[in-house]
Design a protein around this motif. Sequence first.
Motif, PDB file in Angstrom:
ATOM      1  N   ASP A 155      -7.208  -9.412   1.233  1.00 44.11           N
ATOM      2  CA  ASP A 155      -6.636 -10.527   1.834  1.00 44.11           C
ATOM      3  C   ASP A 155      -5.233 -10.218   2.033  1.00 44.11           C
ATOM      4  O   ASP A 155      -4.726  -9.981   1.118  1.00 44.11           O
ATOM      5  N   HIS A 156      -5.003  -9.976   3.418  1.00 43.67           N
ATOM      6  CA  HIS A 156      -3.650  -9.426   3.823  1.00 43.67           C
ATOM      7  C   HIS A 156      -2.539 -10.612   3.429  1.00 43.67           C
ATOM      8  O   HIS A 156      -1.395 -10.137   3.606  1.00 43.67           O
ATOM      9  N   ASN A 157      -3.105 -11.925   3.251  1.00 42.22           N
ATOM     10  CA  ASN A 157      -1.771 -12.757   3.038  1.00 42.22           C
ATOM     11  C   ASN A 157      -1.748 -13.086   1.602  1.00 42.22           C
ATOM     12  O   ASN A 157      -1.081 -14.331   1.289  1.00 42.22           O
ATOM     13  N   ALA A 158      -2.423 -12.437   0.629  1.00 47.39           N
ATOM     14  CA  ALA A 158      -2.183 -12.686  -0.790  1.00 47.39           C
ATOM     15  C   ALA A 158      -1.368 -11.476  -1.436  1.00 47.39           C
ATOM     16  O   ALA A 158      -1.740 -10.328  -0.781  1.00 47.39           O
ATOM     17  N   LEU A 180       5.706   8.549  -4.412  1.00 49.45           N
ATOM     18  CA  LEU A 180       4.874   7.469  -4.912  1.00 49.45           C
ATOM     19  C   LEU A 180       4.874   6.352  -4.210  1.00 49.45           C
ATOM     20  O   LEU A 180       3.960   5.540  -3.635  1.00 49.45           O
ATOM     21  N   GLY A 181       6.231   5.983  -3.981  1.00 48.45           N
ATOM     22  CA  GLY A 181       6.484   4.834  -3.429  1.00 48.45           C
ATOM     23  C   GLY A 181       6.320   4.691  -1.675  1.00 48.45           C
ATOM     24  O   GLY A 181       5.610   3.893  -1.231  1.00 48.45           O
ATOM     25  N   LYS A 182       6.397   5.808  -1.047  1.00 47.15           N
ATOM     26  CA  LYS A 182       6.119   5.936   0.302  1.00 47.15           C
ATOM     27  C   LYS A 182       4.864   5.885   0.517  1.00 47.15           C
ATOM     28  O   LYS A 182       4.182   5.253   1.280  1.00 47.15           O
ATOM     29  N   LYS A 183       4.180   6.566  -0.460  1.00 50.40           N
ATOM     30  CA  LYS A 183       2.555   6.487  -0.254  1.00 50.40           C
ATOM     31  C   LYS A 183       2.050   5.233  -0.364  1.00 50.40           C
ATOM     32  O   LYS A 183       1.074   4.757   0.466  1.00 50.40           O
ATOM     33  N   GLU A 223      -4.423   6.996  11.381  1.00 51.26           N
ATOM     34  CA  GLU A 223      -3.478   6.424  10.375  1.00 51.26           C
ATOM     35  C   GLU A 223      -4.412   6.029   9.313  1.00 51.26           C
ATOM     36  O   GLU A 223      -5.294   4.785   9.468  1.00 51.26           O
ATOM     37  N   GLU A 224      -4.276   6.280   7.995  1.00 52.26           N
ATOM     38  CA  GLU A 224      -5.070   5.607   6.942  1.00 52.26           C
ATOM     39  C   GLU A 224      -4.166   4.232   6.485  1.00 52.26           C
ATOM     40  O   GLU A 224      -3.108   4.589   6.136  1.00 52.26           O
ATOM     41  N   TYR A 272      -0.163   0.307   2.790  1.00 52.28           N
ATOM     42  CA  TYR A 272       0.221  -1.114   2.970  1.00 52.28           C
ATOM     43  C   TYR A 272       1.082  -1.523   4.036  1.00 52.28           C
ATOM     44  O   TYR A 272       1.605  -2.924   3.957  1.00 52.28           O
ATOM     45  N   THR A 273       1.247  -0.855   4.864  1.00 58.38           N
ATOM     46  CA  THR A 273       2.475  -1.182   5.864  1.00 58.38           C
ATOM     47  C   THR A 273       1.910  -2.381   6.726  1.00 58.38           C
ATOM     48  O   THR A 273       2.786  -3.268   7.140  1.00 58.38           O
ATOM     49  N   HIS A 274       0.693  -2.759   6.927  1.00 56.95           N
ATOM     50  CA  HIS A 274       0.282  -3.814   7.644  1.00 56.95           C
ATOM     51  C   HIS A 274       0.022  -5.138   6.829  1.00 56.95           C
ATOM     52  O   HIS A 274      -0.207  -6.029   7.271  1.00 56.95           O
TER      53      HIS A 274
END
Length: 234
Positions: free
Chosen positions: A20-23, A64-67, A10-11, A72-74
Amino acid sequence: MNFRYHKEIEESSMALRYIDHNAKLEAGVDFSDMCSVVTAQPRGNYLYYLKEFHTLAPENEIQLGKKFRDFYTHHKNKVLDRYYDRSGNQNSKTKRDWANALKNAIAFENGVSTGWTVNLMSLNQATIYQEEAFAFAKAMMGETTPGLMKLKIDKFQCKCLKNSLELTKIKIKTDAKGSKSLHKDKSSESLPILLRPIYSTNYSDAFKYLIYRSNFVSQVNTHSQFTGMDPSVV
């Protein structure tokens, strides 16, 4: 070496070092039969270009939205500030509204909220002339303005963007009165569509829309006036 050959990898943004995953995230978008998106995040004195996405006709904003969402799912702070060409929403009342179509494609899937909030940052934006954009980008990338953010571009996740910026050339046009103006050579944007992601200047437009914002531009103009320099030749 940690993966077997048959295992699907999974990429995702979890592999990015400078994030920063919190920003919240930012993005620049160029709409056409090749739609280009470059995502970035400001951290400290730098604006980090993190990942590029594109679709080619007949793909549309749904793909495009799905990509974007899949990569950035996480990401924990699901807020995206999006900058784009004003043509993306200038026909929102009478024709296809690209800006809101992509916004909805990120924020919803099959009518269900994805948890993402997309802020349209280019509403009522004036035309960005190519000569102005070139002068500003030259000043920003030349790091000649104290206090202005510097750029970092991921050469692996943004390889098409990197190539687009390196390939982009300028040309001089002369009008009927003899006045000369600088323009981007967009001839590569007429290439066969499958060649455009890596060989055209399309991605450079998405890049431009993200950096050419009022607070950045005013810093360059203020510094140029203070030092007595013409911003068009910085």
